[in-house]
Scaffold this motif. Structure first.
Motif, PDB file in Angstrom:
ATOM      1  N   GLN A   1      33.145  39.651  17.929  1.00  0.00           N
ATOM      2  CA  GLN A   1      32.977  41.062  17.281  1.00  0.00           C
ATOM      3  C   GLN A   1      33.905  41.770  18.464  1.00  0.00           C
ATOM      4  O   GLN A   1      33.856  43.083  18.356  1.00  0.00           O
ATOM      5  N   ARG A   2      34.712  41.235  19.463  1.00  0.00           N
ATOM      6  CA  ARG A   2      35.548  42.005  20.411  1.00  0.00           C
ATOM      7  C   ARG A   2      34.625  42.396  21.496  1.00  0.00           C
ATOM      8  O   ARG A   2      35.218  43.530  22.089  1.00  0.00           O
ATOM      9  N   ASN A   3      33.539  42.151  21.596  1.00  0.00           N
ATOM     10  CA  ASN A   3      32.691  42.675  22.758  1.00  0.00           C
ATOM     11  C   ASN A   3      33.055  41.748  24.068  1.00  0.00           C
ATOM     12  O   ASN A   3      33.256  40.516  23.844  1.00  0.00           O
ATOM     13  N   VAL A   4      33.142  42.238  25.136  1.00  0.00           N
ATOM     14  CA  VAL A   4      33.365  41.585  26.325  1.00  0.00           C
ATOM     15  C   VAL A   4      32.126  40.665  26.784  1.00  0.00           C
ATOM     16  O   VAL A   4      31.323  41.355  26.960  1.00  0.00           O
ATOM     17  N   VAL A   5      32.211  39.571  26.840  1.00  0.00           N
ATOM     18  CA  VAL A   5      30.976  38.774  27.028  1.00  0.00           C
ATOM     19  C   VAL A   5      31.136  37.827  28.418  1.00  0.00           C
ATOM     20  O   VAL A   5      30.223  37.305  29.058  1.00  0.00           O
ATOM     21  N   ALA A   6      32.400  37.735  28.966  1.00  0.00           N
ATOM     22  CA  ALA A   6      32.830  36.584  30.050  1.00  0.00           C
ATOM     23  C   ALA A   6      34.096  37.252  30.760  1.00  0.00           C
ATOM     24  O   ALA A   6      34.949  38.306  30.063  1.00  0.00           O
ATOM     25  N   ALA A   7      34.277  36.709  31.795  1.00  0.00           N
ATOM     26  CA  ALA A   7      35.702  36.815  32.596  1.00  0.00           C
ATOM     27  C   ALA A   7      36.254  35.817  32.961  1.00  0.00           C
ATOM     28  O   ALA A   7      35.787  35.000  33.390  1.00  0.00           O
ATOM     29  N   ILE A   8      37.685  35.846  32.923  1.00  0.00           N
ATOM     30  CA  ILE A   8      38.548  34.764  33.710  1.00  0.00           C
ATOM     31  C   ILE A   8      39.199  35.483  34.835  1.00  0.00           C
ATOM     32  O   ILE A   8      39.780  36.518  34.845  1.00  0.00           O
ATOM     33  N   SER A   9      39.073  34.491  36.061  1.00  0.00           N
ATOM     34  CA  SER A   9      39.651  35.250  37.288  1.00  0.00           C
ATOM     35  C   SER A   9      40.342  34.186  38.024  1.00  0.00           C
ATOM     36  O   SER A   9      40.341  33.218  37.920  1.00  0.00           O
ATOM     37  N   ALA A  10      41.285  34.872  38.943  1.00  0.00           N
ATOM     38  CA  ALA A  10      41.806  33.841  39.735  1.00  0.00           C
ATOM     39  C   ALA A  10      41.525  34.771  41.305  1.00  0.00           C
ATOM     40  O   ALA A  10      41.746  35.657  41.451  1.00  0.00           O
ATOM     41  N   ASN A  11      41.477  33.544  42.271  1.00  0.00           N
ATOM     42  CA  ASN A  11      41.119  34.295  43.601  1.00  0.00           C
ATOM     43  C   ASN A  11      42.414  33.862  44.399  1.00  0.00           C
ATOM     44  O   ASN A  11      42.941  32.872  44.488  1.00  0.00           O
ATOM     45  N   LEU A  12      42.851  34.825  45.081  1.00  0.00           N
ATOM     46  CA  LEU A  12      44.065  34.634  45.907  1.00  0.00           C
ATOM     47  C   LEU A  12      43.971  35.010  47.216  1.00  0.00           C
ATOM     48  O   LEU A  12      43.163  35.740  47.779  1.00  0.00           O
ATOM     49  N   LEU A  13      44.864  34.717  48.119  1.00  0.00           N
ATOM     50  CA  LEU A  13      44.888  35.040  49.643  1.00  0.00           C
ATOM     51  C   LEU A  13      45.424  36.505  49.713  1.00  0.00           C
ATOM     52  O   LEU A  13      46.774  36.570  49.385  1.00  0.00           O
ATOM     53  N   SER A  14      44.756  37.328  50.395  1.00  0.00           N
ATOM     54  CA  SER A  14      45.374  38.513  50.599  1.00  0.00           C
ATOM     55  C   SER A  14      46.564  38.420  51.244  1.00  0.00           C
ATOM     56  O   SER A  14      47.463  39.432  51.026  1.00  0.00           O
ATOM     57  N   SER A  15      46.593  37.617  52.223  1.00  0.00           N
ATOM     58  CA  SER A  15      48.054  37.564  53.088  1.00  0.00           C
ATOM     59  C   SER A  15      49.194  37.331  52.236  1.00  0.00           C
ATOM     60  O   SER A  15      50.333  37.593  52.856  1.00  0.00           O
ATOM     61  N   GLU A  16      48.879  36.814  51.037  1.00  0.00           N
ATOM     62  CA  GLU A  16      50.090  36.109  50.314  1.00  0.00           C
ATOM     63  C   GLU A  16      50.398  36.954  49.084  1.00  0.00           C
ATOM     64  O   GLU A  16      51.337  36.933  48.327  1.00  0.00           O
ATOM     65  N   MET A  17      49.513  37.646  48.629  1.00  0.00           N
ATOM     66  CA  MET A  17      49.629  38.233  47.202  1.00  0.00           C
ATOM     67  C   MET A  17      49.373  39.791  47.285  1.00  0.00           C
ATOM     68  O   MET A  17      48.089  39.995  47.951  1.00  0.00           O
TER      69      MET A  17
END
Length: 276
Positions: free
Chosen positions: A213-229
């Motif tokens: 139904q196009r409702n947001v039910v989950a999230a995909i994420s990436a964790n990154l180093l602040s010093s690099e990105m």
């Protein structure tokens, strides 16, 4: 929120689950420590612990100590294997990690927190000891902001009323007005970027996963180093792959994963997340 006065509510079963949740925190537990964590009388806790031992879900460890056994994983794995969606999600996450070479996770909302239901770590980030089942504060993390940003004003109002915005780092947003503004940016941009708010050295990028139904039910994420990105670099190099992975799963994700599919529950107890 659980209603003990509901005629279908089984108090003893609820108490058993509370004991299991309390024992899910690291270390060996005693009757006394579990009693404090759950607020249950020691006599009740002792009976529950002995029952768990008899069923093989716990074992006695050292003097007056108890710990969970691997059999407890059967309870959680039932959730992860009950639908074909989890197989698709695992493959999508594995492919994403190969592409971006960063820690990636699939998260859902529970109470005041987000829970990682799938996660593939990267050796780059050693300060976060996270895996499947780890719970993080929604307001200070990228997947949490995604899951909050796409909910109704009523839902967000309940969340802001019930949640204490604690300063986890010097950068954590603790103003409800500032958080609300940040969530508007998430809705506008279609992604969340959080830098140094949960861990001072880690930033995160997350996008929504939708049901049929196009409702947001989950999230995909990436964790990154602040010093690099930086944000600009992450949006250019990481965001397209995140969105492609999310699109693979959108339409397949079951609606019951989403926070809007059930009444807003108040989180019970201390977060089980682990920070260095």
């Amino acid at each position: 929120m659980a209603n003990p006065d509901n005629e279908g509510f089984i108090r003893s079963f609820a108490r058993g689950l509370a004991v299991i949740e309390a024992m899910g925190r690291s270390g060996t537990h005693t009757v006394a420590t579990v009693s404090v964590a759950t607020g249950l009388p020691r006599t009740v806790v002792r009976r529950i612990l002995l029952t768990l031992c008899e069923l093989g879900f716990a074992t006695e460890s050292g003097e007056k100590g108890f710990r969970l056994t691997p059999k407890i994983l059967n309870l959680g794995m039932t959730y992860l294997t009950s639908l074909p969606f989890w197989g698709h999600a695992q493959r999508a996450l594995e492919n994403l990690c190969v592409q971006v070479r960063e820690s990636c996770a699939l998260a859902v909302f529970d109470g005041e927190e987000v829970v990682f239901v799938l996660r593939i770590p990267s050796p780059k980030i050693m300060s976060l000891r996270l895996g499947m089942g780890s719970r993080l504060p929604a307001y200070a993390t990228a997947p949490g902001r995604v899951l909050l940003g796409f909910q109704s004003e009523e839902f967000l109002g309940h969340y802001l009323e019930e949640t204490t915005l604690e300063p986890l780092t010097p950068s954590t947003v603790i103003s409800k007005e500032a958080l609300t503004e940040a969530l508007r940016d998430v809705t506008r941009d279609g992604y969340a970027w959080v830098d140094g708010e949960f861990d001072a050295h880690v930033c995160g990028l997350a996008v929504p996963v939708r049901d049929e139904q196009r409702n947001v039910v989950a999230a995909i994420s990436a964790n990154l180093l602040s010093s690099e990105m930086s944000r600009d670099r992450a949006v250019k190099e990481i965001l397209p792959a995140l969105r492609a992975a999310a699109e693979q799963l959108s339409g397949l994700a079951p609606a019951f994963l989403g926070p809007a599919s059930r009444p807003y529950p108040r989180a019970n107890g201390t977060s089980a997340s682990s920070r260095a």
